[in-house]
Design a protein around this motif. Structure first.
Motif, PDB file in Angstrom:
ATOM      1  N   PRO A  11      55.973  22.120  43.766  1.00 40.90           N
ATOM      2  CA  PRO A  11      55.754  23.178  42.772  1.00 40.90           C
ATOM      3  C   PRO A  11      55.691  24.576  43.384  1.00 40.90           C
ATOM      4  CG  PRO A  11      54.307  21.316  42.324  1.00 40.90           C
ATOM      5  CD  PRO A  11      54.917  21.069  43.673  1.00 40.90           C
ATOM      6  N   ALA A  12      55.153  24.683  44.607  1.00 44.81           N
ATOM      7  CA  ALA A  12      55.125  25.990  45.276  1.00 44.81           C
ATOM      8  C   ALA A  12      56.532  26.440  45.643  1.00 44.81           C
ATOM      9  CB  ALA A  12      54.241  25.925  46.514  1.00 44.81           C
ATOM     10  N   MET A  13      57.361  25.495  46.077  1.00 41.99           N
ATOM     11  CA  MET A  13      58.754  25.830  46.362  1.00 41.99           C
ATOM     12  C   MET A  13      59.461  26.328  45.114  1.00 41.99           C
ATOM     13  SD  MET A  13      60.465  23.156  49.039  1.00 41.99           S
ATOM     14  CE  MET A  13      62.085  23.642  48.471  1.00 41.99           C
ATOM     15  N   GLN A  14      59.215  25.663  44.003  1.00 45.82           N
ATOM     16  CA  GLN A  14      59.838  26.088  42.753  1.00 45.82           C
ATOM     17  C   GLN A  14      59.417  27.516  42.400  1.00 45.82           C
ATOM     18  OE1 GLN A  14      59.332  23.366  39.492  1.00 45.82           O
ATOM     19  NE2 GLN A  14      60.110  24.797  37.965  1.00 45.82           N
ATOM     20  N   TRP A  15      58.131  27.815  42.581  1.00 47.74           N
ATOM     21  CA  TRP A  15      57.648  29.170  42.287  1.00 47.74           C
ATOM     22  C   TRP A  15      58.339  30.187  43.191  1.00 47.74           C
ATOM     23  CZ3 TRP A  15      55.368  33.352  44.547  1.00 47.74           C
ATOM     24  CH2 TRP A  15      54.774  34.293  43.698  1.00 47.74           C
ATOM     25  N   LEU A  16      58.448  29.887  44.479  1.00 50.28           N
ATOM     26  CA  LEU A  16      59.100  30.799  45.414  1.00 50.28           C
ATOM     27  C   LEU A  16      60.554  31.050  45.019  1.00 50.28           C
ATOM     28  CD1 LEU A  16      57.659  29.365  48.739  1.00 50.28           C
ATOM     29  CD2 LEU A  16      57.357  31.716  47.957  1.00 50.28           C
ATOM     30  N   LEU A  17      61.250  29.998  44.622  1.00 44.50           N
ATOM     31  CA  LEU A  17      62.656  30.148  44.231  1.00 44.50           C
ATOM     32  C   LEU A  17      62.784  30.977  42.957  1.00 44.50           C
ATOM     33  CD1 LEU A  17      63.912  26.532  44.980  1.00 44.50           C
ATOM     34  CD2 LEU A  17      64.695  28.629  46.102  1.00 44.50           C
ATOM     35  N   GLU A  18      61.860  30.788  42.034  1.00 46.65           N
ATOM     36  CA  GLU A  18      61.907  31.553  40.782  1.00 46.65           C
ATOM     37  C   GLU A  18      61.662  33.035  41.020  1.00 46.65           C
ATOM     38  OE1 GLU A  18      59.007  29.559  38.433  1.00 46.65           O
ATOM     39  OE2 GLU A  18      60.374  27.948  37.782  1.00 46.65           O
ATOM     40  N   GLN A  19      60.811  33.364  41.990  1.00 45.08           N
ATOM     41  CA  GLN A  19      60.512  34.771  42.278  1.00 45.08           C
ATOM     42  C   GLN A  19      61.650  35.441  43.032  1.00 45.08           C
ATOM     43  OE1 GLN A  19      57.683  35.888  40.744  1.00 45.08           O
ATOM     44  NE2 GLN A  19      57.717  33.744  40.112  1.00 45.08           N
ATOM     45  N   GLY A  20      62.204  34.722  44.000  1.00 39.63           N
ATOM     46  CA  GLY A  20      63.325  35.257  44.770  1.00 39.63           C
ATOM     47  C   GLY A  20      62.996  36.443  45.646  1.00 39.63           C
ATOM     48  N   GLU A  21      61.716  36.703  45.904  1.00 42.64           N
ATOM     49  CA  GLU A  21      61.356  37.917  46.635  1.00 42.64           C
ATOM     50  C   GLU A  21      61.678  37.845  48.121  1.00 42.64           C
ATOM     51  OE1 GLU A  21      57.198  38.797  46.395  1.00 42.64           O
ATOM     52  OE2 GLU A  21      56.562  36.768  46.867  1.00 42.64           O
ATOM     53  N   ARG A  71      53.983  33.979  51.534  1.00 45.26           N
ATOM     54  CA  ARG A  71      55.169  33.991  50.665  1.00 45.26           C
ATOM     55  C   ARG A  71      56.434  34.317  51.443  1.00 45.26           C
ATOM     56  NH1 ARG A  71      51.921  37.358  47.534  1.00 45.26           N
ATOM     57  NH2 ARG A  71      53.477  39.029  47.623  1.00 45.26           N
ATOM     58  N   GLY A  72      56.313  34.522  52.750  1.00 44.96           N
ATOM     59  CA  GLY A  72      57.491  34.750  53.570  1.00 44.96           C
ATOM     60  C   GLY A  72      58.065  36.143  53.494  1.00 44.96           C
ATOM     61  N   VAL A  73      57.311  37.105  52.946  1.00 40.84           N
ATOM     62  CA  VAL A  73      57.836  38.468  52.811  1.00 40.84           C
ATOM     63  C   VAL A  73      57.212  39.425  53.829  1.00 40.84           C
ATOM     64  CG1 VAL A  73      58.450  38.199  50.387  1.00 40.84           C
ATOM     65  CG2 VAL A  73      56.162  38.992  50.978  1.00 40.84           C
ATOM     66  N   ALA A  74      56.346  38.915  54.686  1.00 38.78           N
ATOM     67  CA  ALA A  74      55.758  39.732  55.759  1.00 38.78           C
ATOM     68  C   ALA A  74      55.461  38.811  56.931  1.00 38.78           C
ATOM     69  CB  ALA A  74      54.469  40.415  55.282  1.00 38.78           C
ATOM     70  N   GLN A  75      55.358  39.407  58.110  1.00 32.88           N
ATOM     71  CA  GLN A  75      54.974  38.653  59.288  1.00 32.88           C
ATOM     72  C   GLN A  75      53.598  39.136  59.746  1.00 32.88           C
ATOM     73  OE1 GLN A  75      58.440  39.585  61.579  1.00 32.88           O
ATOM     74  NE2 GLN A  75      57.496  41.327  62.588  1.00 32.88           N
ATOM     75  N   PRO A  76      52.883  38.326  60.518  1.00 35.00           N
ATOM     76  CA  PRO A  76      51.513  38.694  60.880  1.00 35.00           C
ATOM     77  C   PRO A  76      51.372  40.084  61.490  1.00 35.00           C
ATOM     78  CG  PRO A  76      51.895  36.410  61.417  1.00 35.00           C
ATOM     79  CD  PRO A  76      53.221  36.960  60.976  1.00 35.00           C
ATOM     80  N   THR A  77      52.311  40.480  62.324  1.00 37.45           N
ATOM     81  CA  THR A  77      52.186  41.775  62.998  1.00 37.45           C
ATOM     82  C   THR A  77      52.436  42.953  62.068  1.00 37.45           C
ATOM     83  OG1 THR A  77      54.459  41.434  63.791  1.00 37.45           O
ATOM     84  CG2 THR A  77      52.658  40.954  65.326  1.00 37.45           C
ATOM     85  N   ASP A  78      52.860  42.696  60.834  1.00 36.13           N
ATOM     86  CA  ASP A  78      52.962  43.777  59.848  1.00 36.13           C
ATOM     87  C   ASP A  78      51.580  44.229  59.382  1.00 36.13           C
ATOM     88  OD1 ASP A  78      55.734  43.745  59.881  1.00 36.13           O
ATOM     89  OD2 ASP A  78      55.878  42.289  58.245  1.00 36.13           O
ATOM     90  N   CYS A  79      50.570  43.404  59.630  1.00 37.26           N
ATOM     91  CA  CYS A  79      49.220  43.694  59.151  1.00 37.26           C
ATOM     92  C   CYS A  79      48.492  44.634  60.110  1.00 37.26           C
ATOM     93  CB  CYS A  79      48.429  42.394  59.008  1.00 37.26           C
ATOM     94  SG  CYS A  79      46.770  42.635  58.330  1.00 37.26           S
ATOM     95  N   ALA A  80      47.938  45.691  59.573  1.00 33.46           N
ATOM     96  CA  ALA A  80      47.211  46.666  60.399  1.00 33.46           C
ATOM     97  C   ALA A  80      45.954  46.060  61.022  1.00 33.46           C
ATOM     98  CB  ALA A  80      46.839  47.888  59.558  1.00 33.46           C
TER      99      ALA A  80
END
Length: 342
Positions: free
Chosen positions: A156-166, A299-308
């Protein structure tokens, strides 16, 4: 299986444009970081992390519920990874209550058998761990034992990710551990390239090569690069036990909204072991911690080092978000292996 060098060379020959694939398994992320696999991938081929850490996707409201059991003078038992995940008012580790680390539900039951106090097991995990929990409850533990079910289902989480497409994904590397139990029939509904992969560097490289080939050939199917452990139907007996005790429910994931049929609750005949009902505790939605980007990492739209906060305010000893706590959390993995970029 081909060697790592051969698979790397084949990938470099095959990659003809940018590709982004997502894995949904914390063990995959640990293996990729530990082996430095991203450093040998051809330019343009990215593998990003998704919601593959069961501790990380446990929402803050469920951590707060666990702390309420401490307030009610229960013995709280759970896995070590969950101890330092922050709730609204601290963590289980800092609660001052009788909180015990166990290797599994059977050890929590042993505690209940030796005391008159109420024992609550905070039960987290994907399909991999649920059958053991279900089998234990089928054995009818003592009346002073109950669980808070924080289990989640991956499809179900995969389905949500695919529906968002972000995240603009070209395909998924499916979690080998989960598929050992659940198989991969349920993933065949998704119109996107998918490959079940194991956890050696060669397994992951082979999975990536198979994903690239699927995209290039215009195929959208589920292929199995881990046949030594996974078959299409999974472990039928384990699934029968799991769904004999649990049924799907709508639940929130950290970083996600409520996802329909993505959680597991106890069936009515096992509700006597439902700690939430036993102690009349309501799980509340809690807004995310300001500054923490665990939700975007999951959600795969950022990587850890993007976090301040990464490696500064937020460390494994003083975590702000759950991804810095669990050994399957991307932030803790990147911190351990000194990963600085994809």
């Amino acid at each position: 299986m081909a060697t790592g060098d051969e698979l790397t060379a084949a990938l470099r020959e095959s990659v003809d444009r940018p590709y982004t694939f997502m894995h949904i398994c914390g063990t995959h992320e640990a293996a990729i970081a530990r082996t430095g696999l991203r450093s040998v991938l051809p330019e343009g081929l990215r593998i990003v992390m998704g919601p593959g850490c069961p501790v990380c996707i446990t929402p803050q409201g469920e951590i707060d519920a666990a702390l309420e059991f401490v307030d009610k003078d229960c013995i709280v038992a759970t896995y070590g990874d969950l101890l330092r995940v922050p709730g609204t008012r601290g963590s289980l580790e800092s609660s001052g209550g009788d909180v015990r680390v166990v290797q599994g539900i059977h050890k929590a039951v042993e505690i209940a058998e030796k005391t008159d106090k109420e024992v609550v097991f905070i039960s987290v995990g994907f399909e991999t761990t649920v059958p053991t929990v279900a089998a234990t409850l089928m054995g009818r533990p003592p009346e002073n034992f109950s669980i808070l079910s924080c289990h989640r289902l991956v499809p179900p989480a995969m389905q949500w990710l695919l529906e968002q497409g972000e995240a603009s994904l070209d395909g998924f590397m499916l979690p080998g551990h989960v598929c050992v139990v659940a198989g991969y029939e349920e993933y065949e509904q998704f119109p996107v390239p998918q490959v079940v992969a194991g956890f050696e560097a060669e397994d992951i490289l082979l999975g990536l090569l198979m994903l690239v080939k699927q995209v290039q050939e215009g195929r959208c199917e589920v292929e199995n690069a881990y046949p030594r452990a996974v078959c299409r139907e999974g472990n039928r007996k384990a699934k029968e036990i799991m769904y004999g005790v649990f049924e799907p429910s709508d639940v929130e994931w950290r970083g996600f909204p409520v996802i329909p049929a993505s959680g597991l609750r106890l069936k009515p005949e096992y509700e006597c072991y439902d700690a939430q009902k036993k102690f009349d505790i309501e799980i509340q939605h809690v807004e995310k911690t300001r500054g923490c980007i665990c939700d975007r990492v999951l959600r795969g739209v950022a990587q850890p080092t993007d976090c301040a906060l990464f490696g500064k305010v937020c460390t494994p000893r003083t975590p702000v978000g759950p991804c810095m706590v669990s050994h399957e959390g991307a932030c803790k993995i990147w911190n351990l292996y000194h990963v600085r970029h994809l």
